[in-house]
Each structure stands twice: as C-alpha cells, then as structure tokens.
Design an enzyme around this catalytic site. Structure first.
Site, PDB file in Angstrom:
ATOM      1  N   ASN A  87      80.190 -66.004  61.892  1.00 22.31           N
ATOM      2  CA  ASN A  87      80.819 -66.835  61.058  1.00 22.31           C
ATOM      3  C   ASN A  87      79.913 -66.837  59.903  1.00 22.31           C
ATOM      4  O   ASN A  87      78.765 -66.789  59.729  1.00 22.31           O
ATOM      5  CB  ASN A  87      80.557 -68.304  61.488  1.00 22.31           C
ATOM      6  CG  ASN A  87      81.527 -68.798  62.703  1.00 22.31           C
ATOM      7  OD1 ASN A  87      82.491 -68.212  62.947  1.00 22.31           O
ATOM      8  ND2 ASN A  87      80.980 -69.608  63.537  1.00 22.31           N
ATOM      9  N   SER A  95      77.303 -72.684  59.622  1.00 27.59           N
ATOM     10  CA  SER A  95      76.822 -73.866  59.320  1.00 27.59           C
ATOM     11  C   SER A  95      75.226 -73.654  59.561  1.00 27.59           C
ATOM     12  O   SER A  95      74.457 -74.661  58.523  1.00 27.59           O
ATOM     13  CB  SER A  95      77.009 -74.938  60.603  1.00 27.59           C
ATOM     14  OG  SER A  95      76.421 -74.550  61.760  1.00 27.59           O
ATOM     15  N   HIS A 100      73.596 -65.059  62.348  1.00 31.97           N
ATOM     16  CA  HIS A 100      73.525 -64.991  63.896  1.00 31.97           C
ATOM     17  C   HIS A 100      74.754 -64.597  64.456  1.00 31.97           C
ATOM     18  O   HIS A 100      75.928 -64.869  63.932  1.00 31.97           O
ATOM     19  CB  HIS A 100      73.100 -66.706  64.511  1.00 31.97           C
ATOM     20  CG  HIS A 100      74.178 -67.492  63.683  1.00 31.97           C
ATOM     21  ND1 HIS A 100      73.617 -67.906  62.538  1.00 31.97           N
ATOM     22  CD2 HIS A 100      75.286 -68.438  64.197  1.00 31.97           C
ATOM     23  CE1 HIS A 100      74.699 -68.865  62.204  1.00 31.97           C
ATOM     24  NE2 HIS A 100      75.398 -69.032  63.303  1.00 31.97           N
TER      25      HIS A 100
END
Ligand code: DGP
Length: 114
Positions: A87, A95, A100
């Site tokens: 993401n 977020s 990651h």
C-alpha cells in the site's frame, strides 16, 4: 531510525515483536490485524517512507526483500499461492509510513481489491 516511526522501533527490537525472519537489512513479523491466515509484514531496517521514496541505492535491498518473501511463503507452507501488497500513499491505503510488504496467504484471495 526515524524519530517516532513505529516500524523503526519494531525493527530495532524496542517493542519485543517476534520476528519470523531477521537479517542485517530486514525483519519480518506477523501483522497485528491479520486479514488472511498468513499475514506477514516484511520491512527494511532502513527507514524508507514508502515505495515512492525508493532510491537507486535501494535496488539490492529490494531484491533481498523479494527473496525473503519467497522464503517466508515457503516457511508458511503457502504452496497453493500467496499475494504481496505494498500500500502506497493515501489512495493506496498506506497507514504506516515505513515501507512494508504484506505477504498474504492461507486462503483464496479475491480480485480486484477494494
Ligand atoms: P498499511 O495499511 O499498508 O500501512 O499496513 C500497516 C499494517 O501494519 C496494518 O495491517 C496493521 C499493521 N500494524 C500496525 N501497527 C502494528 C504493530 O504495532 N504491530 C504489528 N505487528 N502490526 C502492526
């Protein structure tokens, strides 16, 4: 290490997170809020805010991370397949602002994602 970055703290062992894999350059640990039976996060120890912030010097680190993901998938017994998600940015649903890779597996995953 970047100031108050949660994943930098995890990577340096400050939060006693159990690592599934740890090398000089990366660590892997289970996601706090798993969305699949196997949900592992693989992060570089170096603080990189997102995939959009990679630099040419990070090329071999990214190769090491891909190989680690393959090793973890094997360790988890994900012979029938898995998914890797990064993401990135607000529209990507990121977020935690430390790069990651989500390794997801252990069930049949649908497409397209939401
Ligand atoms: P993303 O939305 O792609 O930025 O994913 C961040 C993930 O990090 C999310 O799935 C939950 C996970 N997470 C957040 N805080 C912690 C934590 O303290 N420990 C662990 N293991 N995972 C965390």
């Amino acid at each position: 290490m970047s100031g108050d970055c949660l994943f930098c703290k995890i990577a340096e062992g400050a939060l006693s997170t159990e690592f599934l894999l740890a090398t000089d350059h990366l660590v892997a640990f289970r996601d706090l809020h798993p969305v699949a039976p196997s949900h592992i996060l693989v992060i570089p120890k170096k603080h990189i805010s997102s995939l959009a912030d990679l630099e040419a010097d990070d090329q071999s680190l990214m190769g090491e991370m891909m190989l680690a993901i393959g090793q973890l998938a094997e360790q988890e017994g994900l012979e029938s397949g898995f998914r890797v998600v990064v993401n990135t940015g607000p529209d990507g649903g990121q977020s935690v602002h430390h790069l990651h890779f989500h390794l997801l597996g252990g069930r049949s995953l649908t497409w397209p994602p939401g």
